[in-house]
Design a protein around this motif. Structure first.
Motif, mmCIF file in Angstrom:
data_model
loop_
_atom_site.group_PDB
_atom_site.id
_atom_site.type_symbol
_atom_site.label_atom_id
_atom_site.label_comp_id
_atom_site.label_asym_id
_atom_site.label_seq_id
_atom_site.Cartn_x
_atom_site.Cartn_y
_atom_site.Cartn_z
ATOM 1 N N ALA A 43 0.758 -1.226 0.035
ATOM 2 C CA ALA A 43 -0.279 -0.046 0.044
ATOM 3 C C ALA A 43 0.999 1.104 0.115
ATOM 4 C CB ALA A 43 -0.752 -0.029 0.951
ATOM 5 N N VAL A 44 1.914 1.323 0.815
ATOM 6 C CA VAL A 44 2.709 2.500 0.982
ATOM 7 C C VAL A 44 3.476 2.469 -0.440
ATOM 8 C CG1 VAL A 44 4.924 3.426 1.920
ATOM 9 C CG2 VAL A 44 3.177 2.392 3.305
ATOM 10 N N ASN A 45 3.942 1.590 -0.921
ATOM 11 C CA ASN A 45 4.983 1.740 -1.958
ATOM 12 C C ASN A 45 3.980 2.065 -3.424
ATOM 13 O OD1 ASN A 45 7.491 1.048 -1.280
ATOM 14 N ND2 ASN A 45 7.360 -1.164 -1.697
ATOM 15 N N ASN A 46 2.628 1.454 -3.424
ATOM 16 C CA ASN A 46 1.744 1.629 -4.517
ATOM 17 C C ASN A 46 1.324 3.276 -4.413
ATOM 18 O OD1 ASN A 46 1.798 -0.825 -5.768
ATOM 19 N ND2 ASN A 46 0.166 -1.346 -4.619
ATOM 20 N N LEU A 47 1.108 3.839 -3.057
ATOM 21 C CA LEU A 47 0.878 5.091 -2.930
ATOM 22 C C LEU A 47 2.017 6.024 -3.314
ATOM 23 C CD1 LEU A 47 -1.315 7.185 -1.573
ATOM 24 C CD2 LEU A 47 0.113 7.108 0.539
ATOM 25 N N LEU A 48 3.292 5.783 -3.043
ATOM 26 C CA LEU A 48 4.277 6.558 -3.413
ATOM 27 C C LEU A 48 4.721 6.571 -4.853
ATOM 28 C CD1 LEU A 48 6.752 6.061 -0.439
ATOM 29 C CD2 LEU A 48 5.327 7.980 -0.623
ATOM 30 N N GLN A 49 4.125 5.504 -5.572
ATOM 31 C CA GLN A 49 4.403 5.109 -6.836
ATOM 32 C C GLN A 49 6.159 5.133 -7.016
ATOM 33 O OE1 GLN A 49 2.308 4.479 -10.087
ATOM 34 N NE2 GLN A 49 1.651 3.809 -8.156
ATOM 35 N N GLN A 50 6.628 4.271 -5.957
ATOM 36 C CA GLN A 50 8.093 3.959 -5.971
ATOM 37 C C GLN A 50 7.999 2.430 -5.264
ATOM 38 O OE1 GLN A 50 10.952 6.665 -4.549
ATOM 39 N NE2 GLN A 50 9.207 8.036 -4.308
ATOM 40 N N ASP B 258 -8.514 18.867 -1.160
ATOM 41 C CA ASP B 258 -7.571 19.650 -0.399
ATOM 42 C C ASP B 258 -6.414 19.467 -0.847
ATOM 43 O OD1 ASP B 258 -5.357 20.426 1.392
ATOM 44 O OD2 ASP B 258 -6.809 20.003 3.130
ATOM 45 N N GLU B 259 -5.459 20.770 -1.155
ATOM 46 C CA GLU B 259 -4.374 20.508 -2.039
ATOM 47 C C GLU B 259 -3.310 19.731 -1.270
ATOM 48 O OE1 GLU B 259 -2.133 24.769 -0.565
ATOM 49 O OE2 GLU B 259 -3.492 24.789 -2.409
ATOM 50 N N ASN B 260 -3.543 19.673 0.180
ATOM 51 C CA ASN B 260 -2.659 18.991 0.975
ATOM 52 C C ASN B 260 -2.902 17.333 0.962
ATOM 53 O OD1 ASN B 260 -0.806 21.055 1.940
ATOM 54 N ND2 ASN B 260 -2.457 21.648 3.250
ATOM 55 N N VAL B 261 -4.197 17.137 0.679
ATOM 56 C CA VAL B 261 -4.276 15.669 0.408
ATOM 57 C C VAL B 261 -3.671 15.151 -0.759
ATOM 58 C CG1 VAL B 261 -6.147 14.038 0.007
ATOM 59 C CG2 VAL B 261 -6.406 15.864 1.869
ATOM 60 N N TYR B 262 -2.728 14.034 -0.285
ATOM 61 C CA TYR B 262 -1.800 13.430 -1.474
ATOM 62 C C TYR B 262 -2.683 11.835 -1.886
ATOM 63 C CZ TYR B 262 2.052 10.886 -3.652
ATOM 64 O OH TYR B 262 3.031 10.289 -4.130
ATOM 65 N N GLY B 263 -3.356 11.467 -0.862
ATOM 66 C CA GLY B 263 -4.167 10.339 -1.078
ATOM 67 C C GLY B 263 -4.936 9.565 0.196
ATOM 68 N N LEU B 264 -5.018 8.342 0.218
ATOM 69 C CA LEU B 264 -5.794 7.879 1.275
ATOM 70 C C LEU B 264 -5.012 6.431 1.451
ATOM 71 C CD1 LEU B 264 -8.509 9.036 -0.372
ATOM 72 C CD2 LEU B 264 -9.214 8.456 1.896
ATOM 73 N N ILE B 265 -5.099 6.192 2.719
ATOM 74 C CA ILE B 265 -4.795 4.589 3.347
ATOM 75 C C ILE B 265 -5.978 4.110 3.977
ATOM 76 C CG2 ILE B 265 -3.339 3.293 5.104
ATOM 77 C CD1 ILE B 265 -1.436 3.954 2.700
ATOM 78 N N ILE B 266 -6.281 2.742 3.716
ATOM 79 C CA ILE B 266 -7.594 2.198 4.063
ATOM 80 C C ILE B 266 -7.390 0.943 4.710
ATOM 81 C CG2 ILE B 266 -10.007 1.262 3.579
ATOM 82 C CD1 ILE B 266 -10.023 3.221 1.211
ATOM 83 N N ASN B 267 -7.760 0.624 5.899
ATOM 84 C CA ASN B 267 -7.421 -0.699 6.442
ATOM 85 C C ASN B 267 -8.869 -0.988 6.528
ATOM 86 O OD1 ASN B 267 -7.234 -2.529 9.509
ATOM 87 N ND2 ASN B 267 -5.543 -2.639 7.688
ATOM 88 N N LYS B 268 -9.166 -2.414 5.923
ATOM 89 C CA LYS B 268 -10.594 -2.817 5.927
ATOM 90 C C LYS B 268 -10.572 -4.210 6.274
ATOM 91 C CE LYS B 268 -11.576 -4.301 1.172
ATOM 92 N NZ LYS B 268 -12.430 -4.357 0.256
ATOM 93 N N VAL B 269 -11.757 -4.742 6.690
ATOM 94 C CA VAL B 269 -12.070 -6.098 7.042
ATOM 95 C C VAL B 269 -12.222 -6.872 5.812
ATOM 96 C CG1 VAL B 269 -13.614 -7.489 8.156
ATOM 97 C CG2 VAL B 269 -12.914 -5.429 9.096
ATOM 98 N N LYS B 270 -11.432 -7.882 5.685
ATOM 99 C CA LYS B 270 -11.551 -8.907 4.530
ATOM 100 C C LYS B 270 -12.022 -10.183 4.938
ATOM 101 C CE LYS B 270 -6.876 -10.613 4.304
ATOM 102 N NZ LYS B 270 -6.845 -11.945 3.641
ATOM 103 N N GLN B 271 -12.657 -11.009 3.994
ATOM 104 C CA GLN B 271 -12.901 -12.474 4.294
ATOM 105 C C GLN B 271 -11.617 -13.041 4.633
ATOM 106 O OE1 GLN B 271 -15.422 -13.598 1.261
ATOM 107 N NE2 GLN B 271 -17.055 -13.596 2.587
ATOM 108 N N ILE B 272 -11.439 -13.928 5.597
ATOM 109 C CA ILE B 272 -9.996 -14.836 5.952
ATOM 110 C C ILE B 272 -10.374 -16.145 5.543
ATOM 111 C CG2 ILE B 272 -9.812 -13.211 7.688
ATOM 112 C CD1 ILE B 272 -10.333 -15.294 9.650
ATOM 113 N N SER B 273 -9.259 -16.876 4.964
ATOM 114 C CA SER B 273 -9.031 -18.148 4.371
ATOM 115 C C SER B 273 -9.056 -19.091 5.782
ATOM 116 C CB SER B 273 -7.672 -18.382 3.750
ATOM 117 O OG SER B 273 -6.656 -18.382 4.615
ATOM 118 N N PHE B 274 -9.027 -20.233 5.450
ATOM 119 C CA PHE B 274 -8.998 -21.413 6.497
ATOM 120 C C PHE B 274 -7.575 -21.345 7.192
ATOM 121 C CE2 PHE B 274 -8.019 -25.727 7.729
ATOM 122 C CZ PHE B 274 -9.130 -25.922 8.494
#
Length: 174
Positions: free
Chosen positions: A19-26, A89-105
């Motif tokens: 998520a961090v690398n994708n946000l930074l595009q690096q 807002d000009e200071n907003v670069y993006g977002l980070i989201i932490n979401k609940v997901k379905q989990i595997s066995f």
């Protein structure tokens, strides 16, 4: 011509790193970098902030990495209205989201929390309008969304009290 986006896909439980690398595009941070950050924080707090080798990085690790890049996180409250003004807002670069997901066995057996990190990067088009790149490392490619589509998605995510939405903002230096 639009430049090809960097989009890291899921490896083990390293969605926070992706998520961090994708946000930074690096491809800025590695597993070792994030483990080093987690160990720094552990020395300060006497608590673990990741699962060795696998990832499962918590918010503290992501926040520390983004601080190194001169970004801060700002929570979007559960009762806060998500508007075009908020995201423009000009200071907003993006977002980070932490979401609940379905989990595997396997995840259930290991008693891992069913959480997943996603990043959204704000892009300014030549006409000064915005579009957003939604980077979910469980997907092969990012999704491009217009403002209204993103607002609808964020409002939907906000309805689940277990999801966390955070603005990534440039740190203002006076």
């Amino acid at each position: 011509m639009q430049q090809k986006q960097i989009h890291e896909t899921q490896t083990l439980r390293r969605c926070g790193l992706h998520a961090v690398n994708n946000l930074l595009q690096q491809n800025k941070y590695t597993r070792q970098d994030f483990e080093n950050i987690a160990e720094e924080i552990k020395l300060e707090t006497a608590q673990s902030h990741y699962t060795y080798f696998l990832g499962n990085y918590d918010l503290n690790v992501i926040q520390r990495a983004l601080l190194k890049e001169k970004y801060e996180l700002e929570w979007i409250r559960k009762n806060q209205t998500i508007t075009e003004e908020l995201l423009s807002d000009e200071n907003v670069y993006g977002l980070i989201i932490n979401k609940v997901k379905q989990i595997s066995f396997i995840e259930r057996i290991c008693q891992w929390e069913p959480r997943h990190w996603i990043s959204i990067r704000k892009n300014i088009k030549p006409d000064n309008s915005f579009e957003f790149s939604y980077h979910d490392s469980l997907q092969n490619v990012p999704m491009t969304q217009k403002m209204i589509e993103l607002i609808n998605l964020l409002q939907e995510l906000q309805q689940n009290q277990d999801n966390y939405l955070l603005l990534v903002k440039r740190i203002q230096i006076n």
